[in-house]
Structure formats: C-alpha cells, structure tokens
Design a protein around this motif. Structure first.
Motif, PDB file in Angstrom:
ATOM      1  N   LEU A 137     -10.996   0.912 -11.150  1.00 53.14           N
ATOM      2  CA  LEU A 137      -9.864   1.843 -11.066  1.00 53.14           C
ATOM      3  C   LEU A 137      -9.205   2.059 -12.425  1.00 53.14           C
ATOM      4  CD1 LEU A 137      -8.154   3.630  -9.238  1.00 53.14           C
ATOM      5  CD2 LEU A 137      -6.611   1.681  -8.896  1.00 53.14           C
ATOM      6  N   ALA A 138      -8.899   0.986 -13.154  1.00 52.14           N
ATOM      7  CA  ALA A 138      -8.283   1.147 -14.477  1.00 52.14           C
ATOM      8  C   ALA A 138      -9.210   1.926 -15.408  1.00 52.14           C
ATOM      9  CB  ALA A 138      -7.954  -0.215 -15.072  1.00 52.14           C
TER      10      ALA A 138
ATOM     11  N   ILE B 264       1.157   4.155 -12.307  1.00 50.05           N
ATOM     12  CA  ILE B 264       0.686   4.584 -10.982  1.00 50.05           C
ATOM     13  C   ILE B 264       0.181   3.391 -10.184  1.00 50.05           C
ATOM     14  CG2 ILE B 264      -1.114   5.893  -9.772  1.00 50.05           C
ATOM     15  CD1 ILE B 264      -0.869   7.991 -12.038  1.00 50.05           C
ATOM     16  N   MET B 265      -0.641   2.564 -10.810  1.00 49.41           N
ATOM     17  CA  MET B 265      -1.227   1.426 -10.105  1.00 49.41           C
ATOM     18  C   MET B 265      -0.155   0.439  -9.648  1.00 49.41           C
ATOM     19  SD  MET B 265      -4.508   0.990 -12.632  1.00 49.41           S
ATOM     20  CE  MET B 265      -5.218  -0.450 -11.874  1.00 49.41           C
ATOM     21  N   LEU B 266       0.841   0.208 -10.487  1.00 49.50           N
ATOM     22  CA  LEU B 266       1.880  -0.751 -10.133  1.00 49.50           C
ATOM     23  C   LEU B 266       2.828  -0.182  -9.083  1.00 49.50           C
ATOM     24  CD1 LEU B 266       3.175  -3.506 -10.657  1.00 49.50           C
ATOM     25  CD2 LEU B 266       4.583  -2.420 -12.418  1.00 49.50           C
ATOM     26  N   THR B 267       3.354   1.020  -9.309  1.00 50.90           N
ATOM     27  CA  THR B 267       4.355   1.587  -8.416  1.00 50.90           C
ATOM     28  C   THR B 267       3.795   1.853  -7.024  1.00 50.90           C
ATOM     29  OG1 THR B 267       5.427   2.642 -10.315  1.00 50.90           O
ATOM     30  CG2 THR B 267       6.038   3.435  -8.121  1.00 50.90           C
TER      31      THR B 267
ATOM     32  N   LEU C 132      -8.164 -11.834  -9.909  1.00 51.05           N
ATOM     33  CA  LEU C 132      -9.382 -11.061  -9.631  1.00 51.05           C
ATOM     34  C   LEU C 132      -9.285  -9.644 -10.179  1.00 51.05           C
ATOM     35  CD1 LEU C 132     -10.235 -12.174  -5.978  1.00 51.05           C
ATOM     36  CD2 LEU C 132     -11.132 -13.060  -8.130  1.00 51.05           C
ATOM     37  N   ALA C 133      -8.107  -9.018 -10.024  1.00 47.03           N
ATOM     38  CA  ALA C 133      -7.931  -7.653 -10.522  1.00 47.03           C
ATOM     39  C   ALA C 133      -7.944  -7.613 -12.038  1.00 47.03           C
ATOM     40  CB  ALA C 133      -6.630  -7.063  -9.990  1.00 47.03           C
ATOM     41  N   MET C 134      -7.325  -8.606 -12.659  1.00 44.21           N
ATOM     42  CA  MET C 134      -7.217  -8.587 -14.112  1.00 44.21           C
ATOM     43  C   MET C 134      -8.567  -8.817 -14.784  1.00 44.21           C
ATOM     44  SD  MET C 134      -4.543 -10.676 -16.559  1.00 44.21           S
ATOM     45  CE  MET C 134      -3.292 -10.605 -15.290  1.00 44.21           C
ATOM     46  N   LYS C 135      -9.260  -9.870 -14.389  1.00 39.79           N
ATOM     47  CA  LYS C 135     -10.551 -10.137 -15.040  1.00 39.79           C
ATOM     48  C   LYS C 135     -11.621  -9.165 -14.558  1.00 39.79           C
ATOM     49  CE  LYS C 135     -12.475 -13.822 -12.085  1.00 39.79           C
ATOM     50  NZ  LYS C 135     -13.761 -13.148 -11.808  1.00 39.79           N
ATOM     51  N   GLY C 136     -11.591  -8.820 -13.255  1.00 36.99           N
ATOM     52  CA  GLY C 136     -12.583  -7.883 -12.734  1.00 36.99           C
ATOM     53  C   GLY C 136     -12.478  -6.513 -13.376  1.00 36.99           C
ATOM     54  N   GLY C 137     -11.243  -6.057 -13.600  1.00 37.96           N
ATOM     55  CA  GLY C 137     -11.048  -4.750 -14.215  1.00 37.96           C
ATOM     56  C   GLY C 137     -11.219  -4.745 -15.717  1.00 37.96           C
TER      57      GLY C 137
ATOM     58  N   GLY D 214      -2.162  -7.097 -11.005  1.00 39.89           N
ATOM     59  CA  GLY D 214      -3.282  -7.398 -11.897  1.00 39.89           C
ATOM     60  C   GLY D 214      -3.873  -6.156 -12.540  1.00 39.89           C
ATOM     61  N   GLY D 215      -4.066  -5.094 -11.733  1.00 43.31           N
ATOM     62  CA  GLY D 215      -4.595  -3.851 -12.286  1.00 43.31           C
ATOM     63  C   GLY D 215      -3.632  -3.204 -13.264  1.00 43.31           C
TER      64      GLY D 215
END
Length: 477
Positions: A34-35, A52-55, A248-253, A408-409
C-alpha cells in the motif's frame, strides 16, 4: 449451550481456512504494497500517503470494528450470527479491493479524494467480512484442541496468500503491465478479487456454528463493553495485537524499498542466480528477469516457507506448554533476527536471507496462537460473567489489528518523508538509505519486544486454559 459434537472434519477446517486465504490476498497486499503503491505507482507524496493511511485506518479501527462487532453479536438468522456476514460481503469486498488499487486519470486533488474514499470503503468492508469470520472461530467449536488445530489450518492458508503476494506479485505486476506498474497491479487485483470472492462463498457453505448462546442470555452493549473493560486478558491481547501489526506493517511495507535502494544488486544477482537456474529447470519461471524483483520474491519466499514450517510445530507446543508461554518465548527469539538487519552492510545478502528464514521459522510458531488466544479470551469472559459476546471481543482485536496496520503503514510513509526519500529515483540521499535500513530493523523490532514483555502479565496459562474448558463444558451440558 448446544451439546452436539465439537469435533471438526478436515473438509470444514479447509473450508474455514479458505476464508483467511481470501481475506489475506487483500490484507497482505495492504501490508506489503500500500505505501509503495501510493508513493511510487499512484503518485502521492509520502506526506499525503501517510496522512491517508493513518487517518482512515484509525477511523476504521475505532469506528467500524466496534459497530460491526456489536451488530454481529446481535445478528439472528437461520445461518447463525457470523456466517451471514461472510455471504453478504463476499462480492462487495472483491469489487472495492480492485477499485482501491486502480489509478484513475484524475488531478492530484482528485486522486487524494479517490484514495480516501476507496480506502475507507475497503476497510469498512474488510471489517464487515473479516471480523465475523474471525469470531466464527470462537463458535465453530468449543474444544480448545480442535481450536488449536483449526488455527493451524487457517494460518497455513494465510501463509499461502502471503507467499503469493510477497514472492510473485511484484514480478507479475511489472510483467502484466509491460513496465506499467499501475496497469499491472490493476490486472493482478482483478484476478485476486474474483478468486477471493469464490473462496469466501466456499467458507460460508462449508462451516457451521456450534457454540450457541443460551436463549435466555441477553445483554446490552453497555454490559458487553463493561465486561471488556474488566477483562485484563482482553486488554493485554488488544495491546499485543496492535504492537504485532505495527511491526508487520512497518517491516513488510519497507522491504520493497530496502531491496530497491539498499541491497547491493550485484551480490544479490550472484546469490540468487543458481536458485533461479534450478527453478527454471523445473518449470518455475515466475520471478521475472529483474534481479530486484526476483531477489525480493525469493527473500520473502524463504521467510514464508519457514513460517509454514514453524506453524506445524505450533499446536504441539501450545497443547503441551500453553499458548502464553510459547507465544512469549518465540516472539522474543524472532525479534532478534529483525534487529540483526541493522548490522548488515548492503553486500551481506546471504546473511539477510538467513536472518529472514530464521525470523520466519520462530515467528511462524506464534502465528496460529494469537487468534486461538483471542478465542480463549471469549471463553474467559463467558467463564467469568456467564455471558458470551464473541464478536465484540474479536472486534476489539480487529481494532488492534487495524490500528497497528494503520500506524505501521503510516510510520513507514512518514519516516520515508522525514529521511528525504525520493519516489521513483534511481539514487537516494544517504539519509533516506539509513532511514530505510531502520525501517526493516530497529523500528519494527521495538513493538515486538514490548509485546513479548507484555505476555508476562497475561493470566490465562496452561492450567487456567484447562480449568476454563472443563467448567464451560459442564455449563453447556
């Protein structure tokens, strides 16, 4: 409660697991791409992508999930409480998943609005589908051993979805679009949307709800929420779920940025070429000619294959030692191999692959345990309060999942901007390269470590698991 047998057939376990395979074709795409989609394909700035991802993600987490949970717990139909939601949302979820990864020919402002609308609808429909699906695991059987077995089936299916998305998808996107990544991801998502819809329908037709609340049980939403606030295992699992999905979102992205901007291409090509030659001889030519795409795919493949191996050990260890202790130990060990990435120079490609494989194996042992523990929390609540509210407990976990995924994203896009990342550039400033390295090592390692420590305060150990199961069996009879 019903006294019918709670043993599950292999057909039902497979049918149930297909629902997670379908959902994770969407979820793993969000985690992994996504990022990257927003910054390098769709054309948003890291700042706007992060916002957008956070809000939208936090609105979905704290708004959509509790509402869906309360509605699902109060659903009455000839199909049960949770199965109807899988049926109702199967087609809409597939449609919006495709639209969310489509790049329309709009102005920049129009693209921002389109991204907000489609991402909001995607998270709403994902909650309406996946929350009742997850809650279904708490009522499909009351047998904790069967529940552990079901979780293992379920998360093998998750790994297959993750394998496709993280191993093959980048190469297929580039190939399907003849270099046009926007067209390529649109074609890929069309196929995934159709396949996912079919699998969700199979889940609906092959499963059955067996843990049925007593007809006289009635509770208000206020009472359900009051039970949650007093339920310490639930609070711990909510926090733990959020921490896990931040990681997972941080390292995966971030891995796709890591391979495109940090890993030494010559050393990567030299390492993977013998593997590609071997795969070619047996007819597996799905990695493409780009060494970055191929290396990224094989890197993820190693981790996922060994996650699946780890999953096969999960039930045995959880049955013997209890879910809590097994989870805490192997979550901690897996974190060490995330932190190791900070110390690898760009040329240490072999060490990167080995660390990914070992992380995958040890983390794989924990994967089925998370959702089985959440089902145990529903049993704990029923045991303590003599009322069962399965979906609202699972909705709280989905709050943690969505909040973790969103945070994370958003942190990924945010830190890319902070460290001066330049989208679609062949060269990056040193600050961006260092930021990318932190995004796959130190930053995602911290939430995992906090989560492992948090499990020391989780009171449902092996002894209490057994007590709850035996007491509830007597009550249900």
């Amino acid at each position: 409660m019903s006294s019918i047998s709670h043993k599950l057939s292999i057909k039902e376990k497979i049918g149930y697991s297909l629902g997670d395979l379908a959902a994770n074709l969407v979820f793993q795409t969000l985690v992994t791409y996504l990022a990257y989609f927003y910054t390098d394909i769709y054309g948003l700035s890291p700042k706007h992508a992060s916002a957008i991802m956070l809000t939208v993600g936090l609105i979905a987490a704290f708004g959509f999930n509790p509402i869906i949970g309360a509605l699902a717990d109060r659903t009455k139909s000839r199909w049960g409480k949770f199965r109807p939601w899988i049926l109702w949302t199967a087609v809409p979820l597939g449609v919006i998943a495709l639209l969310a990864f489509t790049t329309p020919d709009f102005s920049y402002k129009g693209k921002v609005i389109y991204a907000v609308v489609t991402y909001t609808l995607l998270l709403l429909l994902y909650a309406a589908n996946n929350l009742p699906y997850s809650a279904l695991s708490g009522v499909i059987t009351g047998d904790m051993s069967e529940r552990n077995s079901l979780s293992s089936y379920r998360f093998v299916a998750v790994m297959f979805a993750q394998f496709f998305v993280q191993v093959f998808m980048l190469g297929i996107i580039k190939s399907a679009g003849d270099g046009d990544k926007a067209l390529g991801i649109e074609k890929v998502m069309t196929v995934l949307a159709i396949a996912g819809t079919i699998m969700l329908l199979i889940t609906f037709f092959t499963t059955k709800e067996r843990v049925i609340p007593k007809p006289e049980q009635k509770s208000s939403l206020k009472e359900d929420l009051g039970d949650l606030v007093k339920n310490r295992p639930w609070i711990i699992m909510l926090t733990l779920t959020m921490l896990i999905f931040i990681t997972l979102a941080m390292k995966g992205g971030s891995y796709v940025y890591y391979f495109e901007n940090y890993v030494d291409k010559e050393n990567l090509a030299a390492l993977i070429q013998p593997v590609l030659d071997f795969l070619s001889t047996i007819g597996l030519n799905h990695f493409g000619d780009d060494p970055i795409s191929a290396g990224f795919g094989l890197f993820n493949a190693g981790g996922i294959i060994f996650m699946i191996v780890g999953i096969t050990f999960s039930k045995r260890l959880a049955d013997k030692y209890g879910k809590r202790d097994v989870f805490a130990l192997f979550l901690f060990i897996s974190t060490l191999f995330i932190l190791a990435f900070y110390f690898f120079p760009p040329t240490s490609v072999m060490l990167m692959f080995i660390s990914q494989i070992l992380h995958g194996f040890f983390y794989g042992i924990t994967i089925p345990i998370l959702w089985a523990m959440i089902a145990d929390v529903a049993d704990f609540s029923e045991w303590k309060n003599n009322r069962r509210a399965t979906a609202i407990i699972f909705s709280a976990m989905m709050v943690g999942l969505k909040a973790g995924l969103s945070i994370g994203g958003a942190l990924t896009s945010y830190f890319l901007g902070v460290f001066d990342y330049i989208p679609n550039s062949t060269t990056q400033p040193d600050s961006a390269v260092n930021g990318i390295k932190l995004l796959v090592s130190i930053f995602p390692g911290i939430p995992f470590l906090i989560g492992a420590c948090l499990l020391f305060f989780y009171e449902i150990n092996k002894k209490i698991e057994t007590t709850i199961e035996e007491d509830l069996k007597i009550r249900r009879l």
